[in-house]
Motif scaffolding. Sequence first.
Motif, PDB file in Angstrom:
ATOM      1  N   ILE A 170       0.802  -1.230   0.000  1.00 17.93           N
ATOM      2  CA  ILE A 170       0.000   0.000   0.000  1.00 17.93           C
ATOM      3  C   ILE A 170       0.839   1.285   0.000  1.00 17.93           C
ATOM      4  O   ILE A 170       0.297   2.361   0.157  1.00 17.93           O
ATOM      5  N   LEU A 171       2.145   1.152  -0.222  1.00 19.66           N
ATOM      6  CA  LEU A 171       2.976   2.366  -0.239  1.00 19.66           C
ATOM      7  C   LEU A 171       2.547   3.316  -1.352  1.00 19.66           C
ATOM      8  O   LEU A 171       2.679   4.533  -1.225  1.00 19.66           O
ATOM      9  N   SER A 172       1.987   2.781  -2.422  1.00 21.24           N
ATOM     10  CA  SER A 172       1.512   3.644  -3.512  1.00 21.24           C
ATOM     11  C   SER A 172       0.372   4.542  -3.048  1.00 21.24           C
ATOM     12  O   SER A 172       0.186   5.645  -3.573  1.00 21.24           O
ATOM     13  N   LEU A 173      -0.395   4.111  -2.055  1.00 22.49           N
ATOM     14  CA  LEU A 173      -1.455   4.955  -1.495  1.00 22.49           C
ATOM     15  C   LEU A 173      -0.843   6.226  -0.891  1.00 22.49           C
ATOM     16  O   LEU A 173      -1.319   7.323  -1.128  1.00 22.49           O
ATOM     17  N   TYR A 174       0.231   6.048  -0.121  1.00 24.13           N
ATOM     18  CA  TYR A 174       0.910   7.209   0.464  1.00 24.13           C
ATOM     19  C   TYR A 174       1.512   8.091  -0.628  1.00 24.13           C
ATOM     20  O   TYR A 174       1.441   9.311  -0.557  1.00 24.13           O
ATOM     21  N   GLU A 175       2.089   7.458  -1.653  1.00 32.49           N
ATOM     22  CA  GLU A 175       2.661   8.230  -2.770  1.00 32.49           C
ATOM     23  C   GLU A 175       1.588   9.065  -3.469  1.00 32.49           C
ATOM     24  O   GLU A 175       1.838  10.195  -3.872  1.00 32.49           O
ATOM     25  N   SER A 176       0.380   8.529  -3.578  1.00 29.31           N
ATOM     26  CA  SER A 176      -0.701   9.268  -4.228  1.00 29.31           C
ATOM     27  C   SER A 176      -1.093  10.514  -3.438  1.00 29.31           C
ATOM     28  O   SER A 176      -1.728  11.418  -3.972  1.00 29.31           O
ATOM     29  N   LEU A 177      -0.696  10.555  -2.165  1.00 32.26           N
ATOM     30  CA  LEU A 177      -0.980  11.715  -1.316  1.00 32.26           C
ATOM     31  C   LEU A 177       0.235  12.630  -1.163  1.00 32.26           C
ATOM     32  O   LEU A 177       0.240  13.518  -0.313  1.00 32.26           O
ATOM     33  N   GLY A 178       1.269  12.394  -1.974  1.00 26.48           N
ATOM     34  CA  GLY A 178       2.419  13.297  -1.988  1.00 26.48           C
ATOM     35  C   GLY A 178       3.633  12.836  -1.213  1.00 26.48           C
ATOM     36  O   GLY A 178       4.657  13.529  -1.200  1.00 26.48           O
ATOM     37  N   TYR A 179       3.555  11.683  -0.566  1.00 26.38           N
ATOM     38  CA  TYR A 179       4.733  11.164   0.126  1.00 26.38           C
ATOM     39  C   TYR A 179       5.669  10.534  -0.890  1.00 26.38           C
ATOM     40  O   TYR A 179       5.233   9.998  -1.905  1.00 26.38           O
ATOM     41  N   ALA A 180       6.979  10.618  -0.619  1.00 30.61           N
ATOM     42  CA  ALA A 180       7.983  10.096  -1.542  1.00 30.61           C
ATOM     43  C   ALA A 180       8.731   8.942  -0.895  1.00 30.61           C
ATOM     44  O   ALA A 180       8.627   8.707   0.321  1.00 30.61           O
ATOM     45  N   ALA A 181       9.524   8.244  -1.702  1.00 22.28           N
ATOM     46  CA  ALA A 181      10.289   7.100  -1.184  1.00 22.28           C
ATOM     47  C   ALA A 181      11.147   7.504   0.013  1.00 22.28           C
ATOM     48  O   ALA A 181      11.364   6.703   0.926  1.00 22.28           O
ATOM     49  N   SER A 182      11.610   8.733   0.043  1.00 21.63           N
ATOM     50  CA  SER A 182      12.440   9.193   1.166  1.00 21.63           C
ATOM     51  C   SER A 182      11.642   9.296   2.466  1.00 21.63           C
ATOM     52  O   SER A 182      12.218   9.413   3.550  1.00 21.63           O
ATOM     53  N   ASP A 183      10.315   9.231   2.379  1.00 22.53           N
ATOM     54  CA  ASP A 183       9.454   9.286   3.565  1.00 22.53           C
ATOM     55  C   ASP A 183       9.164   7.896   4.134  1.00 22.53           C
ATOM     56  O   ASP A 183       8.503   7.777   5.158  1.00 22.53           O
ATOM     57  N   PHE A 184       9.647   6.864   3.466  1.00 23.59           N
ATOM     58  CA  PHE A 184       9.394   5.504   3.924  1.00 23.59           C
ATOM     59  C   PHE A 184      10.522   5.084   4.857  1.00 23.59           C
ATOM     60  O   PHE A 184      11.695   5.134   4.499  1.00 23.59           O
ATOM     61  N   PHE A 185      10.151   4.685   6.058  1.00 27.18           N
ATOM     62  CA  PHE A 185      11.112   4.246   7.068  1.00 27.18           C
ATOM     63  C   PHE A 185      11.186   2.732   7.022  1.00 27.18           C
ATOM     64  O   PHE A 185      10.239   2.053   7.375  1.00 27.18           O
ATOM     65  N   ARG A 186      12.329   2.240   6.541  1.00 23.79           N
ATOM     66  CA  ARG A 186      12.518   0.802   6.457  1.00 23.79           C
ATOM     67  C   ARG A 186      13.531   0.376   7.501  1.00 23.79           C
ATOM     68  O   ARG A 186      14.583   0.985   7.632  1.00 23.79           O
ATOM     69  N   SER A 187      13.202  -0.664   8.213  1.00 19.79           N
ATOM     70  CA  SER A 187      14.095  -1.179   9.231  1.00 19.79           C
ATOM     71  C   SER A 187      13.995  -2.690   9.233  1.00 19.79           C
ATOM     72  O   SER A 187      12.913  -3.251   9.098  1.00 19.79           O
ATOM     73  N   PHE A 188      15.131  -3.342   9.377  1.00 22.83           N
ATOM     74  CA  PHE A 188      15.122  -4.794   9.455  1.00 22.83           C
ATOM     75  C   PHE A 188      14.830  -5.252  10.874  1.00 22.83           C
ATOM     76  O   PHE A 188      14.605  -6.412  11.117  1.00 22.83           O
ATOM     77  N   GLN A 189      14.832  -4.308  11.792  1.00 20.96           N
ATOM     78  CA  GLN A 189      14.468  -4.624  13.164  1.00 20.96           C
ATOM     79  C   GLN A 189      12.977  -4.375  13.330  1.00 20.96           C
ATOM     80  O   GLN A 189      12.389  -3.562  12.635  1.00 20.96           O
ATOM     81  N   LYS A 190      12.391  -5.067  14.274  1.00 18.91           N
ATOM     82  CA  LYS A 190      10.984  -4.871  14.574  1.00 18.91           C
ATOM     83  C   LYS A 190      10.795  -3.435  15.066  1.00 18.91           C
ATOM     84  O   LYS A 190      11.522  -2.991  15.959  1.00 18.91           O
ATOM     85  N   LEU A 191       9.878  -2.703  14.473  1.00 20.08           N
ATOM     86  CA  LEU A 191       9.627  -1.331  14.887  1.00 20.08           C
ATOM     87  C   LEU A 191       9.051  -1.336  16.288  1.00 20.08           C
ATOM     88  O   LEU A 191       8.047  -1.971  16.568  1.00 20.08           O
ATOM     89  N   SER A 192       9.713  -0.645  17.146  1.00 17.94           N
ATOM     90  CA  SER A 192       9.243  -0.520  18.535  1.00 17.94           C
ATOM     91  C   SER A 192       8.663   0.867  18.681  1.00 17.94           C
ATOM     92  O   SER A 192       9.382   1.860  18.612  1.00 17.94           O
ATOM     93  N   ILE A 193       7.374   0.937  18.843  1.00 14.76           N
ATOM     94  CA  ILE A 193       6.729   2.235  18.986  1.00 14.76           C
ATOM     95  C   ILE A 193       7.131   2.817  20.335  1.00 14.76           C
ATOM     96  O   ILE A 193       6.981   2.196  21.365  1.00 14.76           O
ATOM     97  N   VAL A 194       7.662   4.030  20.276  1.00  9.79           N
ATOM     98  CA  VAL A 194       8.116   4.707  21.484  1.00  9.79           C
ATOM     99  C   VAL A 194       7.353   6.022  21.614  1.00  9.79           C
ATOM    100  O   VAL A 194       7.239   6.767  20.648  1.00  9.79           O
ATOM    101  N   ALA A 195       6.852   6.284  22.764  1.00 12.97           N
ATOM    102  CA  ALA A 195       6.114   7.537  22.985  1.00 12.97           C
ATOM    103  C   ALA A 195       7.071   8.704  22.878  1.00 12.97           C
ATOM    104  O   ALA A 195       8.199   8.634  23.320  1.00 12.97           O
ATOM    105  N   GLY A 196       6.597   9.776  22.285  1.00 17.20           N
ATOM    106  CA  GLY A 196       7.448  10.938  22.117  1.00 17.20           C
ATOM    107  C   GLY A 196       6.944  12.113  22.891  1.00 17.20           C
ATOM    108  O   GLY A 196       5.960  12.174  23.504  1.00 17.20           O
TER     109      GLY A 196
END
Length: 140
Positions: A114-140
């Motif tokens: 579904i990354l193309s959905l984000y691209e259709s809204l103006g997001y670019a490949a540079s906005d995609f955060f890819r990690s081989f580690q499990k994403l750990s949601i951290v409160a900010g």
Amino acid sequence: MDVRTFQLSDYRPVTQLLETVLSAECYELTMEAFGRQLSWDSELVLVALVNDVVAGIVIGTIDNNKGYYYRIAVHPDYQRQGIGKSLIRGLQQRFEKKNVTKILISADEHNEPILSLYESLGYAASDFFRSFQKLSIVAG
């Protein structure tokens, strides 16, 4: 259609939606992150309602002043009706109100289709955060 903050009464329909849309592995990861995010900042979990039925959900988080779209899911009966785009825009507005410095899309193997959905809204490949580690949601 109405996009609003997740409410406790949405829990059962949201979990049923996620079970329907996501693979078993993705469901387990998403439920873990969903619970953590609700405990930190439930304003970053939005649902889309169509005739009072939960048709979609988006889960976001903020870490170090960066907003992340973690997971989005729309029930198959409601796909291709603009619900995903409305959820993304709604969460973007929340991120902007919280003064995040950058908005990124968590791009794991489950989000790739579904990354193309984000691209259709103006997001670019540079906005995609890819990690081989499990994403750990951290409160900010």
